[in-house]
Enzyme design. Structure first.
Site, PDB file in Angstrom:
ATOM      1  N   CYS A 111     -17.827  48.820 -37.913  1.00 38.75           N
ATOM      2  CA  CYS A 111     -16.447  48.685 -38.622  1.00 38.75           C
ATOM      3  C   CYS A 111     -16.352  48.364 -39.942  1.00 38.75           C
ATOM      4  CB  CYS A 111     -15.463  49.099 -37.700  1.00 38.75           C
ATOM      5  SG  CYS A 111     -16.170  49.469 -35.549  1.00 38.75           S
ATOM      6  N   HIS A 254      -8.659  49.207 -40.247  1.00 41.19           N
ATOM      7  CA  HIS A 254      -9.470  49.412 -39.594  1.00 41.19           C
ATOM      8  C   HIS A 254      -8.821  50.623 -38.849  1.00 41.19           C
ATOM      9  CE1 HIS A 254     -12.483  51.421 -37.263  1.00 41.19           C
ATOM     10  NE2 HIS A 254     -12.578  50.096 -36.321  1.00 41.19           N
ATOM     11  N   ASN A 284     -11.408  56.191 -33.247  1.00 41.38           N
ATOM     12  CA  ASN A 284     -11.706  54.975 -34.248  1.00 41.38           C
ATOM     13  C   ASN A 284     -13.440  55.514 -34.520  1.00 41.38           C
ATOM     14  OD1 ASN A 284     -13.130  53.407 -34.811  1.00 41.38           O
ATOM     15  ND2 ASN A 284     -13.061  51.767 -32.868  1.00 41.38           N
TER      16      ASN A 284
HETATM   17  O1  UT7 Z   1     -13.820  49.389 -33.651  1.00 40.97           O
HETATM   18  C1  UT7 Z   1     -14.264  47.747 -33.759  1.00 40.97           C
HETATM   19  C2  UT7 Z   1     -14.322  47.835 -32.709  1.00 40.97           C
HETATM   20  N1  UT7 Z   1     -13.585  47.950 -31.162  1.00 40.97           N
HETATM   21  C3  UT7 Z   1     -12.426  47.991 -30.940  1.00 40.97           C
HETATM   22  O2  UT7 Z   1     -11.716  46.784 -31.627  1.00 40.97           O
HETATM   23  C4  UT7 Z   1     -12.045  47.992 -29.997  1.00 40.97           C
HETATM   24  C5  UT7 Z   1     -10.899  46.533 -29.279  1.00 40.97           C
HETATM   25  N2  UT7 Z   1     -10.417  47.460 -27.770  1.00 40.97           N
HETATM   26  C6  UT7 Z   1      -9.907  47.800 -27.329  1.00 40.97           C
HETATM   27  O3  UT7 Z   1      -9.161  48.903 -28.056  1.00 40.97           O
HETATM   28  C7  UT7 Z   1      -9.785  48.101 -25.741  1.00 40.97           C
HETATM   29  O4  UT7 Z   1      -9.771  47.545 -24.868  1.00 40.97           O
HETATM   30  C8  UT7 Z   1      -9.573  48.607 -24.604  1.00 40.97           C
HETATM   31  C9  UT7 Z   1      -9.304  50.590 -25.529  1.00 40.97           C
HETATM   32  C10 UT7 Z   1     -11.546  49.361 -25.321  1.00 40.97           C
HETATM   33  C11 UT7 Z   1      -9.674  49.142 -23.830  1.00 40.97           C
HETATM   34  O5  UT7 Z   1      -8.755  48.904 -23.556  1.00 40.97           O
HETATM   35  P1  UT7 Z   1      -8.003  47.267 -21.968  1.00 40.97           P
HETATM   36  O6  UT7 Z   1      -5.881  47.333 -22.224  1.00 40.97           O
HETATM   37  O7  UT7 Z   1      -8.442  46.483 -23.034  1.00 40.97           O
HETATM   38  O8  UT7 Z   1      -8.617  47.495 -21.034  1.00 40.97           O
HETATM   39  P2  UT7 Z   1      -9.161  46.957 -19.768  1.00 40.97           P
HETATM   40  O9  UT7 Z   1     -10.471  47.220 -20.606  1.00 40.97           O
HETATM   41  O10 UT7 Z   1      -8.715  45.265 -19.797  1.00 40.97           O
HETATM   42  O11 UT7 Z   1      -8.681  47.293 -18.587  1.00 40.97           O
HETATM   43  C12 UT7 Z   1      -7.679  47.517 -17.872  1.00 40.97           C
HETATM   44  C13 UT7 Z   1      -7.724  48.428 -16.782  1.00 40.97           C
HETATM   45  C14 UT7 Z   1      -8.675  48.118 -15.661  1.00 40.97           C
HETATM   46  O12 UT7 Z   1      -8.560  48.238 -14.542  1.00 40.97           O
HETATM   47  P3  UT7 Z   1      -8.039  46.855 -13.686  1.00 40.97           P
HETATM   48  O13 UT7 Z   1      -8.892  45.653 -13.656  1.00 40.97           O
HETATM   49  O14 UT7 Z   1      -6.742  46.273 -14.277  1.00 40.97           O
HETATM   50  O15 UT7 Z   1      -7.028  47.165 -12.747  1.00 40.97           O
HETATM   51  C15 UT7 Z   1      -9.139  48.797 -16.172  1.00 40.97           C
HETATM   52  O16 UT7 Z   1     -10.193  48.871 -15.071  1.00 40.97           O
HETATM   53  O17 UT7 Z   1      -8.163  49.578 -17.227  1.00 40.97           O
HETATM   54  C16 UT7 Z   1      -8.773  50.086 -16.709  1.00 40.97           C
HETATM   55  N3  UT7 Z   1      -9.261  50.887 -17.538  1.00 40.97           N
HETATM   56  C17 UT7 Z   1      -9.239  52.521 -17.541  1.00 40.97           C
HETATM   57  N4  UT7 Z   1      -8.262  53.309 -16.939  1.00 40.97           N
HETATM   58  C18 UT7 Z   1      -8.455  54.374 -17.937  1.00 40.97           C
HETATM   59  C19 UT7 Z   1     -10.188  50.452 -18.844  1.00 40.97           C
HETATM   60  N5  UT7 Z   1     -10.583  51.750 -19.158  1.00 40.97           N
HETATM   61  C20 UT7 Z   1      -9.714  52.955 -18.347  1.00 40.97           C
HETATM   62  C21 UT7 Z   1     -10.020  53.986 -19.007  1.00 40.97           C
HETATM   63  N6  UT7 Z   1      -9.092  54.708 -18.030  1.00 40.97           N
HETATM   64  N7  UT7 Z   1     -10.327  54.352 -19.700  1.00 40.97           N
END
Ligand code: UT7
Length: 328
Positions: A111, A254, A284
């Site tokens: 990225c 980005h 993305n």
């Molecule tokens: O392109 C350059 C590199 N990439 C990035 O810059 C991406 C950076 N990261 C992100 O954009 C975010 O971390 C994500 C969009 C990938 C994930 O979002 P998040 O707010 O960090 O979610 P999380 O992994 O902390 O998960 C929060 C909660 C969890 O549930 P509990 O443990 O709180 O009950 C996950 O299990 O959301 C749950 N969860 C989902 N729920 C519904 C994780 N993914 C999903 C999903 N749908 N797709």
């Protein structure tokens, strides 16, 4: 000598997958994806390839710039998802466009790739080695994603963007870039060519189902890295070039996650209007996201002569960087 972007182009596949389509594949919802990422839909290849999209984006950029393919003397394609290894994607683009005088190579930095490709071309141009460059970011990430993993498949999309660079008599800006290979485990994808050919067996194919042959991401770690390092590197590049933050008209980041862009804008003191976004439409698209956004803004007439733009990329590696350019 400085450089000037004199044309932009992009190619977006017409096949759309919206959040409800994703919710049919994994345990997620339109509401969750919109709230946590800002993504509403993404465009995915359906017959196109990384090379064909790069070629079309490049063709459109040259057309916009009024530059003939024969005038191009450098083509760099930034990609992590090329459909070809040999010849490189840039040589395929050269052949497709008839850019017979160009020197061509690919660059792989995920990225941050477009920022590094822009910097590489700018350094060649500023050094007098070449005078016209075509810089392209093109990705078909849908081929690298595990569509059973809701931590990644919700986020990414496909597409290509391109910019034509020429030497210019204005001020030369120096970029700031960083890499931290020690944190590489945050975002990984093994090459499908990482095994000794003598080890191949019928069971080998099954390994593609796991073991890192699809993109794996510690989303939280990458998120925290981005919201800390991107404002820092933007401040660094402004200071290095003695440019005030209020002199910058646009910050083109980005497009990784709407919340990352919001947070960077907030940490820099905004205003958010200077941080345009199109992640809602494309998701993305890794190294294609900045040139796609640049082309969209250019074609909407939002970029005015003399405006200053910061481009900033971040991602796997980990890598991050920012550059300043004067518009046209
Ligand atoms: O392109 C350059 C590199 N990439 C990035 O810059 C991406 C950076 N990261 C992100 O954009 C975010 O971390 C994500 C969009 C990938 C994930 O979002 P998040 O707010 O960090 O979610 P999380 O992994 O902390 O998960 C929060 C909660 C969890 O549930 P509990 O443990 O709180 O009950 C996950 O299990 O959301 C749950 N969860 C989902 N729920 C519904 C994780 N993914 C999903 C999903 N749908 N797709």
């Amino acid at each position: 000598m400085a450089v000037n972007i004199c044309g932009t182009g992009s190619y977006i596949p017409s096949h759309i997958m919206d959040n409800n389509d994703i919710a049919a594949l994994v345990d997620t919802s339109d509401e969750w994806i919109r709230e946590r990422t800002g993504v509403e839909r993404r465009h995915l290849v359906n017959g196109e390839t990384t090379v064909s999209m790069a070629c079309e984006a490049g063709r459109r950029a040259l057309q916009y710039a009024g530059v003939s393919p024969e005038e191009v003397d450098l083509i760099i394609v930034s990609t992590i998802s090329s459909n070809v290894i040999l010849p490189c994607a840039a040589c395929e683009v050269q052949n497709g466009l008839g850019a017979v005088n160009a020197t061509c190579f690919d660059l792989s930095a995920a990225c941050t790739g477009f920022v590094l490709a822009y910097n590489t071309a700018a350094a060649y141009l500023a050094g007098g080695v070449y005078s016209t460059a075509l810089v392209i970011g093109s990705e078909s990430l849908s081929n690298l994603i595990d569509w059973r993993d809701r931590g990644t498949c919700i986020l990414f999309g496909d597409g290509a963007g391109a910019a034509v660079l020429r030497t210019d008599s204005r001020k030369m800006y120096l970029p700031v870039t960083h890499s931290d290979g020690g944190k590489g485990s945050a975002l990984t994808l093994k090459s499908r060519h990482d095994r000794n050919v003598l080890d191949r067996s019928p069971q080998d194919r099954e390994r593609y189902e796991g073991d890192g042959y699809f993109m794996q991401m510690d989303g939280k770690a990458v998120f925290q890295f981005a919201v800390k390092k991107v404002p820092e590197v933007i401040r660094e590049v402004l200071e290095k070039n003695s440019v005030g933050q209020d002199e910058i008209d646009w910050f083109l980041l980005h497009q990784a996650n709407k919340r990352i862009v919001d947070s960077v804008a907030k940490r820099l003191g905004g205003p958010i209007e200077k941080f345009p976004m199109d992640i809602q439409e494309y998701g993305n698209t890794s190294s294609a996201s900045i040139p796609i956004l640049l082309d969209e803004m250019n074609r909407k007439g939002l970029l005015k002569k003399g405006q200053k733009i910061v481009i900033a990329g971040f991602g796997a590696g980990l890598t991050w960087g920012a550059s300043i350019c004067d518009w046209m």
